[in-house]
Scaffold this active site. Structure first.
Site, PDB file in Angstrom:
ATOM      1  N   MET A 142       0.844  -1.193   0.000  1.00 36.08           N
ATOM      2  CA  MET A 142       0.000   0.000   0.000  1.00 36.08           C
ATOM      3  C   MET A 142       0.882   1.246   0.000  1.00 36.08           C
ATOM      4  SD  MET A 142      -2.871   1.152   2.771  1.00 36.08           S
ATOM      5  CE  MET A 142      -1.675   1.961   3.817  1.00 36.08           C
ATOM      6  N   PRO A 143       0.555   2.247  -0.822  1.00 31.89           N
ATOM      7  CA  PRO A 143       1.329   3.500  -0.768  1.00 31.89           C
ATOM      8  C   PRO A 143       1.226   4.128   0.619  1.00 31.89           C
ATOM      9  CG  PRO A 143      -0.055   3.423  -2.729  1.00 31.89           C
ATOM     10  CD  PRO A 143      -0.484   2.280  -1.855  1.00 31.89           C
TER      11      PRO A 143
ATOM     12  N   LEU B 236      -4.526  10.499  -0.923  1.00 30.96           N
ATOM     13  CA  LEU B 236      -5.515  11.589  -0.917  1.00 30.96           C
ATOM     14  C   LEU B 236      -6.753  11.155  -0.145  1.00 30.96           C
ATOM     15  CD1 LEU B 236      -6.550  14.339  -2.306  1.00 30.96           C
ATOM     16  CD2 LEU B 236      -7.635  12.815  -3.974  1.00 30.96           C
ATOM     17  N   GLY B 237      -7.234  12.031   0.733  1.00 29.13           N
ATOM     18  CA  GLY B 237      -8.512  11.809   1.399  1.00 29.13           C
ATOM     19  C   GLY B 237      -9.595  12.558   0.643  1.00 29.13           C
TER      20      GLY B 237
ATOM     21  N   TYR C 183     -19.190   9.445   2.610  1.00 30.21           N
ATOM     22  CA  TYR C 183     -18.761  10.661   1.903  1.00 30.21           C
ATOM     23  C   TYR C 183     -19.608  10.908   0.646  1.00 30.21           C
ATOM     24  CZ  TYR C 183     -14.475   9.855   4.665  1.00 30.21           C
ATOM     25  OH  TYR C 183     -13.575   9.616   5.685  1.00 30.21           O
TER      26      TYR C 183
HETATM   27  P1  NAP Z   1      -7.109  17.338   6.480  1.00 29.37           P
HETATM   28  O1  NAP Z   1      -6.472  16.504   5.465  1.00 29.37           O
HETATM   29  O2  NAP Z   1      -6.493  17.440   7.818  1.00 29.37           O
HETATM   30  O3  NAP Z   1      -7.299  18.801   5.961  1.00 29.37           O
HETATM   31  C1  NAP Z   1      -7.906  19.091   4.736  1.00 29.37           C
HETATM   32  C2  NAP Z   1      -7.782  20.576   4.535  1.00 29.37           C
HETATM   33  O4  NAP Z   1      -6.397  20.873   4.354  1.00 29.37           O
HETATM   34  C3  NAP Z   1      -8.515  21.086   3.332  1.00 29.37           C
HETATM   35  O5  NAP Z   1      -9.177  22.272   3.705  1.00 29.37           O
HETATM   36  C4  NAP Z   1      -7.393  21.386   2.331  1.00 29.37           C
HETATM   37  O6  NAP Z   1      -7.707  22.517   1.552  1.00 29.37           O
HETATM   38  C5  NAP Z   1      -6.231  21.703   3.217  1.00 29.37           C
HETATM   39  N1  NAP Z   1      -4.958  21.352   2.614  1.00 29.37           N
HETATM   40  C6  NAP Z   1      -4.599  20.172   2.053  1.00 29.37           C
HETATM   41  N2  NAP Z   1      -3.329  20.203   1.642  1.00 29.37           N
HETATM   42  C7  NAP Z   1      -2.873  21.448   1.929  1.00 29.37           C
HETATM   43  C8  NAP Z   1      -1.645  22.092   1.725  1.00 29.37           C
HETATM   44  N3  NAP Z   1      -0.615  21.467   1.150  1.00 29.37           N
HETATM   45  N4  NAP Z   1      -1.520  23.374   2.134  1.00 29.37           N
HETATM   46  C9  NAP Z   1      -2.543  24.014   2.733  1.00 29.37           C
HETATM   47  N5  NAP Z   1      -3.744  23.452   2.949  1.00 29.37           N
HETATM   48  C10 NAP Z   1      -3.907  22.180   2.548  1.00 29.37           C
HETATM   49  O7  NAP Z   1      -8.645  16.891   6.699  1.00 29.37           O
HETATM   50  P2  NAP Z   1      -9.568  15.830   5.971  1.00 29.37           P
HETATM   51  O8  NAP Z   1      -9.501  15.903   4.502  1.00 29.37           O
HETATM   52  O9  NAP Z   1     -10.898  15.952   6.563  1.00 29.37           O
HETATM   53  O10 NAP Z   1      -8.928  14.469   6.463  1.00 29.37           O
HETATM   54  C11 NAP Z   1      -8.123  13.673   5.622  1.00 29.37           C
HETATM   55  C12 NAP Z   1      -8.868  12.456   5.162  1.00 29.37           C
HETATM   56  O11 NAP Z   1      -9.043  11.551   6.238  1.00 29.37           O
HETATM   57  C13 NAP Z   1     -10.291  12.725   4.706  1.00 29.37           C
HETATM   58  O12 NAP Z   1     -10.344  13.327   3.442  1.00 29.37           O
HETATM   59  C14 NAP Z   1     -10.875  11.358   4.770  1.00 29.37           C
HETATM   60  O13 NAP Z   1     -10.508  10.614   3.634  1.00 29.37           O
HETATM   61  C15 NAP Z   1     -10.244  10.809   6.021  1.00 29.37           C
HETATM   62  N6  NAP Z   1     -11.068  10.948   7.231  1.00 29.37           N
HETATM   63  C16 NAP Z   1     -11.471   9.809   7.864  1.00 29.37           C
HETATM   64  C17 NAP Z   1     -12.240   9.899   9.013  1.00 29.37           C
HETATM   65  C18 NAP Z   1     -12.664   8.642   9.700  1.00 29.37           C
HETATM   66  O14 NAP Z   1     -13.488   8.706  10.616  1.00 29.37           O
HETATM   67  N7  NAP Z   1     -12.152   7.509   9.315  1.00 29.37           N
HETATM   68  C19 NAP Z   1     -12.610  11.140   9.528  1.00 29.37           C
HETATM   69  C20 NAP Z   1     -12.186  12.262   8.873  1.00 29.37           C
HETATM   70  C21 NAP Z   1     -11.427  12.166   7.731  1.00 29.37           C
HETATM   71  P3  NAP Z   1      -7.647  22.472  -0.054  1.00 29.37           P
HETATM   72  O15 NAP Z   1      -8.809  21.671  -0.496  1.00 29.37           O
HETATM   73  O16 NAP Z   1      -7.716  23.906  -0.428  1.00 29.37           O
HETATM   74  O17 NAP Z   1      -6.333  21.843  -0.424  1.00 29.37           O
END
Ligand code: NAP
Length: 490
Positions: A237-238, A242-243, A273
């Site tokens: 797995m990588p 991306l989330g 989602y």
């Molecule tokens: P995150 O990755 O902590 O933060 C996402 C935020 O960060 C977005 O607003 C994004 O904005 C910004 N961002 C991303 N890369 C950036 C960069 N290089 N510089 C500045 N800002 C940046 O939060 P998340 O997406 O909610 O969490 C990650 C993933 O975890 C989710 O997408 C999901 O797949 C998973 N997840 C799982 C659970 C669970 O219960 N299992 C719960 C929550 C999340 P932009 O869109 O503008 O880049």
């Protein structure tokens, strides 16, 4: 035995971690340690032997190798009742050597080989002979195991001895029926004793006392060159991806295209989602071969009471032949039954690996004894302000890979983390962004990262994590930021 294996795997782990922590450095030159390793090699047509092999690997932390026939065996090929079927012809011909597709890399690194096969006409399939003739097993230990409905191991293993050199140590093997459980495999592995020389090698090893402190810490090491980790299911797995939480269908299309174009191959989605279909569409639309992409989705607790149907629905929605990994999104009523449905989906080839999300020490302690397949991965909230420094090593010690959600703090919290003084200072030192520092810190702790983003520039930046390395001091500074500050309720 399990303890012993854990010990020398810990030794290997320490060695590997030391190598990883100074990227570009050679993996340890201690060939004695590197050679102390275990391989589970198996041939499986219906998945029964594969399951046993995976359990052995889960118990021991051994690498897995599937012996795959260059010309796969169809059901008709294996038809026992047809005297001229391919399997019947091969089993009747002692010189038959069906060709194998692929090979074991670095066979010399393995000291102990668990060798698994189904029983065909009371014997090992001839492809096992092909396998044994393909490598030099001198001075190695081979531990056979077979799967069968009624036949025992019988002479199947003894008849293989002549193929190998006399210096091979053949240990007594074990037969498993189709109804064997993970506990049966665990009990057998526990009962094994490695050859004396192997134990001495460990006991005399100066790294042992250090390994003792980390006993059981069978961490699945990250390979910073291939940017992957091998899961206990045997799949690669990588370690960054991306989330897709909160991404619309249109955003998914853009973000996944940007990810794949920039070399990213790991995508996390979930039923909850509401974008599984868009994720599947983006995967199908890409020119990247399906097998190079690793997609994770999740079953929500409101699907637990009809999990088998929900798995089929996910496959249909995503338009994929298989899903790389499905997690249970949260603990909840019926989670054990839902997990057993995931296990069945693995046996059916619909899902490759399975795991959990939002399971912590107590929940894992209660859950794991009730299931057969050790989860390959646990996905929990992890970021510099909520580090789970007690939970991560515990999960890793079980041979389970940890993946962090909200790596950048989650929407609404990212600016606080990205502007944190400590993090921006470290970022300035390396000429990278705060986001890159946080993601790299995660990976150096053995945590897979799946930052969410709808911005292709951010996505490219979030994959660019291999041109710098945090020092021990910087890791300590990052670790000191922990505030036990959860950014979501689960
Ligand atoms: P995150 O990755 O902590 O933060 C996402 C935020 O960060 C977005 O607003 C994004 O904005 C910004 N961002 C991303 N890369 C950036 C960069 N290089 N510089 C500045 N800002 C940046 O939060 P998340 O997406 O909610 O969490 C990650 C993933 O975890 C989710 O997408 C999901 O797949 C998973 N997840 C799982 C659970 C669970 O219960 N299992 C719960 C929550 C999340 P932009 O869109 O503008 O880049």
């Amino acid at each position: 035995m399990k303890r012993l294996i854990a010990l020398f795997l810990s030794v290997c782990t320490l060695t590997m971690l030391a190598a990883c922590s100074s990227q570009g450095a050679e993996i340890s030159a201690n060939s004695k340690l590197q050679s102390s390793n275990i391989l589970v090699a198996y041939f499986s047509c219906t998945g029964t032997t594969r399951q046993i092999a995976q359990w052995i690997s889960g118990e021991t932390g051994a690498d897995l190798y599937e012996i795959i026939a260059e010309t796969p065996y169809t059901a008709e090929d294996r038809n026992y009742n047809n005297s001229s079927s391919r399997a019947n012809r091969e089993q009747a011909d002692a010189s038959a050597r069906p060709a194998i597709s692929g090979n074991v890399e670095n066979i010399e690194q393995y000291d102990v080989i668990f060798l698994g096969y189904p029983i065909w006409h009371g014997q090992a399939p001839r492809i096992i002979s092909t396998f044994l003739e393909s490598y030099d097993f001198s001075n190695k230990t081979i531990i056979p195991f077979c799967t069968s409905h009624s036949s025992g191991l019988g002479s199947s293993a003894a008849n293989l001895h002549a193929i190998c050199s006399d210096s091979v140590t053949w240990m007594d093997g074990q037969r498993f029926s189709g109804s064997a459980s993970a506990n049966d495999v665990s009990a057998w592995v526990d009962s094994l004793t490695l050859p004396e020389a192997e134990e001495n090698k460990l006991e005399n090893n100066p790294a042992l006392s250090e390994a003792e402190e980390n006993r059981g810490n069978i961490v699945r090491e990250f390979n910073f060159e291939t940017k992957t980790v091998q899961l206990n299911s045997g799949y690669e797995m990588p370690i960054m991806g991306l989330g897709t939480y909160s991404l619309t269908d249109a955003e998914c299309a853009v973000s996944i295209a940007a990810l794949l174009e920039a070399g990213g191959r790991l995508i996390d989605t979930a039923y909850m989602y509401h974008n599984e279909a868009a994720v599947g569409q983006a995967i199908r639309d890409s020119a990247i071969p399906r097998e190079e992409i690793f997609v994770i989705t999740k079953l929500y607790p409101n699907q637990f009471d009809h999990a088998a149907e929900a798995i089929d629905d996910a496959l249909a929605r995503m338009g994929l032949d298989y899903i790389d990994m499905i997690l249970l999104h949260h603990p909840g009523d019926g989670d054990v039954e839902a997990y057993l449905a995931l296990e069945q989906a693995v046996a059916d080839g619909k899902v490759h690996s399975i795991g959990l999300s939002n399971w912590y020490i107590k929940e894992l302690g209660e859950f794991l004894p009730q299931v057969n397949i050790t989860p390959a991965l646990v996905q929990n909230e992890i970021h510099p302000y909520y580090q789970e420094n007690d939970v991560i090593p515990y999960i890793q010690s079980l041979g389970i890979v940890v993946q962090g959600w909200y790596p950048l703090g989650g929407r609404g919290h990212t600016s606080e983390l990205l502007n944190d003084e400590t993090i921006t200072a470290i970022a300035a030192t390396h000429g990278v962004s705060s986001a890159q520092v946080i993601l790299r810190w995660n990976m150096q702790k053995g945590v897979v990262v799946i930052p969410g983003s709808s911005n292709p520039d951010h996505i490219r930046e979030n994959l660019d994590l291999f041109g710098f390395e945090l020092t021990d001091e910087e890791m300590a500074q990052m670790n000191a930021l922990d505030r036990n500050e959860k950014h979501d309720w689960y």
